[in-house]
Design a protein around this motif. Structure first.
Motif, PDB file in Angstrom:
ATOM      1  N   ALA A 238       0.696  -1.062   0.019  1.00 10.67           N
ATOM      2  CA  ALA A 238      -0.014   0.144  -0.041  1.00 10.67           C
ATOM      3  C   ALA A 238       0.801   1.073   0.179  1.00 10.67           C
ATOM      4  CB  ALA A 238      -1.017   0.039   1.383  1.00 10.67           C
ATOM      5  N   MET A 239       1.739   1.217   0.772  1.00  9.63           N
ATOM      6  CA  MET A 239       2.793   2.250   0.870  1.00  9.63           C
ATOM      7  C   MET A 239       3.428   2.619  -0.369  1.00  9.63           C
ATOM      8  SD  MET A 239       1.953   3.727   3.795  1.00  9.63           S
ATOM      9  CE  MET A 239       3.500   4.848   4.273  1.00  9.63           C
ATOM     10  N   GLY A 240       3.888   1.367  -0.882  1.00 12.19           N
ATOM     11  CA  GLY A 240       4.638   1.608  -2.325  1.00 12.19           C
ATOM     12  C   GLY A 240       3.712   1.806  -3.409  1.00 12.19           C
ATOM     13  N   THR A 241       2.492   1.620  -3.488  1.00  8.75           N
ATOM     14  CA  THR A 241       1.473   2.347  -4.352  1.00  8.75           C
ATOM     15  C   THR A 241       1.302   3.783  -3.924  1.00  8.75           C
ATOM     16  OG1 THR A 241       0.475   0.189  -4.439  1.00  8.75           O
ATOM     17  CG2 THR A 241      -0.811   1.889  -5.339  1.00  8.75           C
ATOM     18  N   ILE A 242       1.194   4.170  -3.112  1.00  9.30           N
ATOM     19  CA  ILE A 242       1.001   5.722  -2.668  1.00  9.30           C
ATOM     20  C   ILE A 242       2.279   6.287  -3.039  1.00  9.30           C
ATOM     21  CG2 ILE A 242       0.858   7.097  -0.659  1.00  9.30           C
ATOM     22  CD1 ILE A 242      -0.848   5.277   0.754  1.00  9.30           C
ATOM     23  N   PHE A 243       3.329   5.800  -2.622  1.00  9.68           N
ATOM     24  CA  PHE A 243       4.723   6.479  -3.051  1.00  9.68           C
ATOM     25  C   PHE A 243       4.773   6.636  -4.688  1.00  9.68           C
ATOM     26  CE2 PHE A 243       8.955   6.276  -4.686  1.00  9.68           C
ATOM     27  CZ  PHE A 243       9.710   6.957  -3.797  1.00  9.68           C
ATOM     28  N   LEU A 244       4.284   5.651  -5.517  1.00  9.42           N
ATOM     29  CA  LEU A 244       4.388   5.786  -6.866  1.00  9.42           C
ATOM     30  C   LEU A 244       3.378   6.896  -7.255  1.00  9.42           C
ATOM     31  CD1 LEU A 244       4.486   2.121  -8.061  1.00  9.42           C
ATOM     32  CD2 LEU A 244       6.448   3.777  -7.950  1.00  9.42           C
ATOM     33  N   LEU A 245       2.068   6.918  -6.713  1.00  8.05           N
ATOM     34  CA  LEU A 245       1.268   7.929  -7.122  1.00  8.05           C
ATOM     35  C   LEU A 245       1.549   9.378  -6.970  1.00  8.05           C
ATOM     36  CD1 LEU A 245      -2.313   6.265  -6.047  1.00  8.05           C
ATOM     37  CD2 LEU A 245      -1.634   6.841  -8.138  1.00  8.05           C
ATOM     38  N   LEU A 246       2.315   9.507  -5.652  1.00  6.49           N
ATOM     39  CA  LEU A 246       2.820  10.828  -5.359  1.00  6.49           C
ATOM     40  C   LEU A 246       3.947  11.247  -6.195  1.00  6.49           C
ATOM     41  CD1 LEU A 246       2.885  10.300  -1.374  1.00  6.49           C
ATOM     42  CD2 LEU A 246       1.436  11.901  -2.699  1.00  6.49           C
ATOM     43  N   TYR A 247       4.872  10.235  -6.464  1.00  7.38           N
ATOM     44  CA  TYR A 247       5.759  10.534  -7.653  1.00  7.38           C
ATOM     45  C   TYR A 247       5.253  11.117  -8.855  1.00  7.38           C
ATOM     46  CZ  TYR A 247      10.002  10.265 -10.438  1.00  7.38           C
ATOM     47  OH  TYR A 247      11.080  10.784 -11.134  1.00  7.38           O
ATOM     48  N   PHE A 248       4.124  10.500  -9.191  1.00  5.42           N
ATOM     49  CA  PHE A 248       3.596  10.969 -10.528  1.00  5.42           C
ATOM     50  C   PHE A 248       3.104  12.209 -10.398  1.00  5.42           C
ATOM     51  CE2 PHE A 248      -0.468  11.429 -12.742  1.00  5.42           C
ATOM     52  CZ  PHE A 248      -0.065  11.161 -14.153  1.00  5.42           C
ATOM     53  N   PHE A 249       2.529  12.776  -9.177  1.00  2.45           N
ATOM     54  CA  PHE A 249       1.951  13.966  -9.021  1.00  2.45           C
ATOM     55  C   PHE A 249       2.931  15.177  -9.003  1.00  2.45           C
ATOM     56  CE2 PHE A 249      -2.035  11.989  -7.127  1.00  2.45           C
ATOM     57  CZ  PHE A 249      -2.600  12.090  -8.477  1.00  2.45           C
ATOM     58  N   PHE A 250       4.090  14.754  -8.053  1.00  2.00           N
ATOM     59  CA  PHE A 250       5.058  15.678  -7.925  1.00  2.00           C
ATOM     60  C   PHE A 250       6.456  15.851  -8.279  1.00  2.00           C
ATOM     61  CE2 PHE A 250       2.155  15.209  -3.865  1.00  2.00           C
ATOM     62  CZ  PHE A 250       1.345  16.465  -4.163  1.00  2.00           C
ATOM     63  N   ARG A 251       6.735  14.551  -8.984  1.00  2.00           N
ATOM     64  CA  ARG A 251       7.899  14.545  -9.993  1.00  2.00           C
ATOM     65  C   ARG A 251       9.174  14.728  -9.183  1.00  2.00           C
ATOM     66  NH1 ARG A 251       5.462  13.980 -14.882  1.00  2.00           N
ATOM     67  NH2 ARG A 251       3.497  13.803 -14.851  1.00  2.00           N
ATOM     68  N   LYS A 252       9.279  14.646  -7.763  1.00  2.00           N
ATOM     69  CA  LYS A 252      10.333  14.793  -7.042  1.00  2.00           C
ATOM     70  C   LYS A 252      10.499  13.541  -5.996  1.00  2.00           C
ATOM     71  CE  LYS A 252      12.231  18.471  -8.896  1.00  2.00           C
ATOM     72  NZ  LYS A 252      13.747  18.382  -9.550  1.00  2.00           N
ATOM     73  N   LEU A 253      11.375  12.832  -6.386  1.00  2.00           N
ATOM     74  CA  LEU A 253      11.742  11.531  -5.234  1.00  2.00           C
ATOM     75  C   LEU A 253      11.891  11.977  -3.923  1.00  2.00           C
ATOM     76  CD1 LEU A 253      11.741   8.669  -5.905  1.00  2.00           C
ATOM     77  CD2 LEU A 253      14.264   8.896  -6.062  1.00  2.00           C
ATOM     78  N   SER A 254      12.477  13.045  -3.755  1.00  2.00           N
ATOM     79  CA  SER A 254      12.901  13.498  -2.265  1.00  2.00           C
ATOM     80  C   SER A 254      11.850  13.828  -1.507  1.00  2.00           C
ATOM     81  CB  SER A 254      14.014  14.698  -2.235  1.00  2.00           C
ATOM     82  OG  SER A 254      13.620  15.476  -2.898  1.00  2.00           O
ATOM     83  N   LEU A 255      10.918  14.675  -2.341  1.00  2.00           N
ATOM     84  CA  LEU A 255       9.394  15.333  -1.737  1.00  2.00           C
ATOM     85  C   LEU A 255       8.491  14.101  -1.586  1.00  2.00           C
ATOM     86  CD1 LEU A 255       8.943  18.663  -3.458  1.00  2.00           C
ATOM     87  CD2 LEU A 255       9.668  18.327  -1.138  1.00  2.00           C
TER      88      LEU A 255
END
Length: 894
Positions: A238-255
């Motif tokens: 679940a956390m991994g999926t959320i992580f991928l979605l957030l990366y798709f939205f904000f495009r910055k791995l650190s954020l």
């Protein structure tokens, strides 16, 4: 509040490293309590220790030496003789012998052993074959002392089992294709250990038999073991999926890591605090991480979304994050307070694990809020400057419109132009939902918490295909008075009966009638002068005293007097009375005819079987004898068996209490409730011949008891939460109308979700009940954000027509991103083998989607229809040259 806000923001942005270090140290401190965790998966503990049904359950277990049972089933559908073939019976014998060894030293008391209670096992080699050895003589032999080597010997075992109605349908199925070995446990917490050992032994056996292990203790213990395994797999997914979605939205791995860090720290701090306070991790509290993760990421996504939309290189990160926090501080505080209040209101339920769950989720929400306010700006400030190159909404979307923006643009236009039709549609759906809610059935079953493909669920299905019931429920019957209190009228009737008895003794004792009259007069006098003491006890004591002082034949006369009153005392023992045993036999017959239970065993069955063999051994003689003396003889004969202790599982030694064992076809609470209702109605329609009370014991009933309290408690808690959240929303906005508006998505979401559950026939069980509270927290979160931002933007524009397009810019994008992240992010939990986690995943996603859509469609439609009323008296701010609110083009012409 403004001073506190400025202080927190200033500290986090100026002393960023110190803020991060302090929060991490706090998390490490809380996490240090994790090794002390104690797991408790006992559903019995869902009830308070002093709850009457739980107290009675434990008292009944002691009184009748009842134990929780592991059911080991052996099925053979390929052999024409079923399980009654030499090879299968040899394996059954081997399994029974192995099961006898499943005992381990008690770590707390070396003098005791844990595991299987050998003397109470039910297996072909460990139960008795009761037969008539001769007229009036019974033989007790082991049914299968050795495994058969030939088919005729196996047929003889079958014949012996089916000659005893108590074993037919319990030990062996009526179709002859299945057999059960029942393994009573010293403690239900040993069930998984026994389950594992049996599985290893079964691997060594060959043949074409199927082996299944089930039972409520096994299911409950397995849930406790597996829920942590499942969480360790599903949560990272679940956390991994959320992580991928957030990366798709904000495009910055650190954020993108930021919401994950907030969620992790929130869970660690909350669970560590709970463990440190000495609370055990129960089935309910094991779900705290799931709920906290879904809530903890919401605020951080709001901040990141707003930060992403507002960031420009000219303003820089510090000015931007300060601006974002100034915008979102109050909405996030409002939503956190209302969500926390909703969960903390679970403390109103009468179920301790639910109380702990609610309080610590509420605490965790506030921890997540504080972490979001402090950790997020500090983290952003310590990142290298290069991270923010090519960052922000303007950079990524300059000159083009994203898919999300286009969808929001259409949504805003539809909610404005078709406001009234949309509200009409929602009203129609609410009516349909109300109909669905009326069809909801309240039910739970721990075995059904496993996926249909799980071995325990498969075992339950396979055994209930052959056996009419494998789930025991215990009907406990007790005499209202252990000694009858005689009124003056009762004493006179007994005196008349005694006078007749004395007269009958005159042929042997000439002075019997005269001495009997004197004895009764003295007894009446003693009884009148003594307030305490029971009449029959006084009579037997007086007769004994007279006998001690008497000489010659008078000694024997007073012995006869004592025997008369002793017999009267025996007649008061309800479960020696043929009428009472026949009454129980009638109850068993009626409930079996109703199809609610598959098998039942009561004292009447023991007496009937012994009476059958004492007479002629014929089937017609399997009945309760007509005379109390014969009943007593049957009990005495049973005590000559190899297992005399079995009698005390069904009657108390004083014969004032009895236990009827009902074997239910399912562990569903609905079945248990139906049995309970049937028995209560039977007692009301057919009053028993003796004054007795009835109550229930056993895990099957305990599940009903705590579920009943949970449903009632959840409803009370939800109504309390609804009222609290409404009051808080009214207080926070200083407006009744805006407070009520915030409750609209919540109300409609609950109606839709539970209406849908009722329509599809999904049981209202524990996960469904708890997720209602999550609905409250999530729906209010989005609604408060929408209202707070709408009011602020309206204060600048002074027009709802101008406010709406801005609302579908940055604010709507933040809400939409949250909806998508949680709705999609928790779907991986559908792979779990535990149904409650699947339910949580599916309902959580549904709740997020429904509440998000309602917030972005229903709320603006309502405001559009009544904008003048909502914004009447609104204070306008002096317009500035520029505004930080991102805007999308929304057509608002009607």
């Amino acid at each position: 509040m403004n001073q506190i806000k400025q202080m927190l923001i200033s500290f986090a942005t100026r002393r960023s490293w110190m803020t991060i270090a302090m929060l991490l140290l706090l998390a490490v401190f809380c996490g240090s309590f994790f090794p002390k965790v104690v797991i408790d998966t006992d559903p019995e503990h869902m009830l308070p220790a002093d709850e009457p049904s739980r107290v009675f359950h434990n008292e009944a277990k002691k009184k009748f030496a009842l134990s929780e049972i592991v059911v080991l089933g052996i099925i053979n559908e390929k052999n024409p003789h079923g399980v009654f073939n030499p090879d299968t019976l040899s394996r059954i014998y081997e399994l029974a012998e192995f099961s006898r060894t499943l005992r381990w030293e008690n770590p707390d008391d070396p003098t005791k052993m844990d595991g299987v209670i050998e003397v109470d096992m039910i297996a072909p080699s460990m139960v008795e074959h009761i037969t008539q050895e001769g007229p009036g003589t019974i033989s007790f032999d082991w049914l299968m002392p050795h495994p058969p080597s030939t088919q005729p010997q196996a047929d003889a075992v079958r014949e012996k089992i089916f000659s005893n109605p108590m074993l037919t349908g319990q030990l062996a199925s009526e179709d002859g294709k299945a057999m059960c070995i029942l393994l009573p446990l010293t403690d239900k917490y040993q069930s998984y250990r026994v389950y594992t050992a049996l599985q290893e032994k079964i691997k060594e056996l060959g043949g074409d038999d199927e082996f299944h292990i089930t039972g409520l203790p096994v299911a409950q213990d397995a849930i406790g073991i597996e829920m942590f395994t499942e969480m360790s797999l599903a949560s990272p997914l679940a956390m991994g999926t959320i992580f991928l979605l957030l990366y798709f939205f904000f495009r910055k791995l650190s954020l993108t890591f930021l919401p994950m860090i907030i969620a992790t720290l929130s869970v660690v701090m909350t669970m560590g605090t709970m463990i440190g306070c000495g609370f055990e991790v129960h089935i309910m509290s094991s779900m705290i991480p799931v709920f906290l993760m879904s809530i903890a990421v919401v605020d951080s996504i709001h901040i990141l979304s707003e930060f992403f939309d507002l960031y420009t290189p000219e303003k820089g990160r510090k000015e931007t994050i300060v601006e974002v926090l100034n915008i979102l501080f109050m909405p996030m505080l409002y939503t956190s307070l209302t969500s926390a209040a909703g969960f903390i209101s679970l403390a109103l339920t009468p179920i301790p694990p639910v109380q702990i769950f609610g309080v610590f989720v509420g605490l965790g929400i506030m921890v997540a809020w504080l972490l979001t306010i402090m950790f997020v700006p500090a983290y952003i400030m310590v990142l290298p400057a290069r991270i923010f190159n090519n960052f922000g909404f303007n950079k990524h979307n300059s000159g083009k419109t994203t898919l999300l923006s286009r969808i929001l643009e259409k949504t805003g236009g539809i909610s404005y132009r078709y406001a009234k039709p949309l509200l009409g549609l929602f009203l129609i759906l609410l009516v349909a939902s109300a109909w669905g809610i009326s069809k909801i059935q309240i039910n739970d079953n721990p075995v059904k918490w496993f996926a249909p493909s799980h071995p325990i669920r498969l075992a339950d299905t396979a055994l209930n295909k052959h056996f009419a019931g494998t789930y025991p429920a215990y009907l406990i019957l007790e005499s209202e008075d252990l000694e009858v209190h005689y009124s003056n009228s009762d004493k006179r009737k007994l005196a008349d009966k005694f006078a007749v008895f004395s007269k009958e003794l005159s042929s042997e004792f000439p002075e019997a009638e005269q001495k009997g009259t004197s004895f009764m007069a003295e007894l009446m006098n003693v009884s009148d002068q003594t307030e305490d003491g029971f009449f029959l006890d006084q009579a037997t004591n007086l007769a004994a005293n007279k006998a001690e002082q008497a000489k010659g034949d008078d000694f024997y006369l007073y012995e006869e007097f004592g025997s008369f009153f002793s017999l009267e005392k025996e007649l008061q023992k309800p479960f020696k009375q043929p009428e009472m045993l026949s009454y129980l036999a009638g109850l068993q017959k009626e409930i079996l005819k109703a199809g609610l239970v598959g098998k039942s065993i009561a004292p009447a069955d023991l007496v009937s079987k012994i009476h059958q063999e004492l007479t002629d051994g014929k089937e017609a003689s399997y009945r309760v004898p007509e005379k109390m003396q014969t009943v007593g003889e049957c009990y005495m004969q049973f005590q000559q068996s190899h297992r005399p202790h079995d009698l005390w599982h069904y009657v108390t030694p004083d014969y004032n209490g009895a236990c009827v064992v009902f074997m239910l076809s399912s562990g569903d609470n609905m079945i248990m409730e139906a049995v309970e209702t049937f028995v209560a109605d039977y007692f009301q329609r057919n009053p028993p011949p003796s004054d007795i009370s009835h109550n229930w014991a056993g895990l099957t009933y305990i599940n009903v008891a705590w579920q009943s309290q949970m449903v009632e408690g959840m409803l009370r808690s939800f109504l309390g939460s609804f009222a609290i959240v409404l009051l808080m929303a009214v207080f926070l906005f200083r407006s009744l109308k805006w407070g009520v508006l915030c409750m609209v998505p919540l109300t409609i979401t609950i109606a839709f979700i539970y209406g849908f559950i009722g329509i599809i026939g999904k049981d209202y069980d524990m996960p469904v009940a708890v997720l209602g509270v999550l609905t409250l927290g999530m729906s209010v979160d989005f609604a408060i954000h929408f209202v707070e931002r709408s009011r602020k933007i309206y204060a600048k524009t002074g027009s709802w027509n101008e406010t709406l397009p801005r609302m579908y810019g940055a604010p709507a994008r933040a809400i939409s991103r949250n909806v998508l992240v949680i709705a999609i992010g928790f779907l991986p939990m559908l792979i779990s083998a535990l149904i409650p986690y699947r339910t949580t995943s599916l309902l959580l996603s549904s709740i997020m989607l429904t509440s998000g859509i309602l917030t972005l469609v229903a709320m603006p439609a309502i405001i559009t229809v009544a904008s003048k009323w909502f914004f009447a008296g609104a204070k306008l701010e002096i317009p500035t040259q520029s505004t930080s609110e991102a805007t999308v083009t929304v057509k608002v012409d009607q």
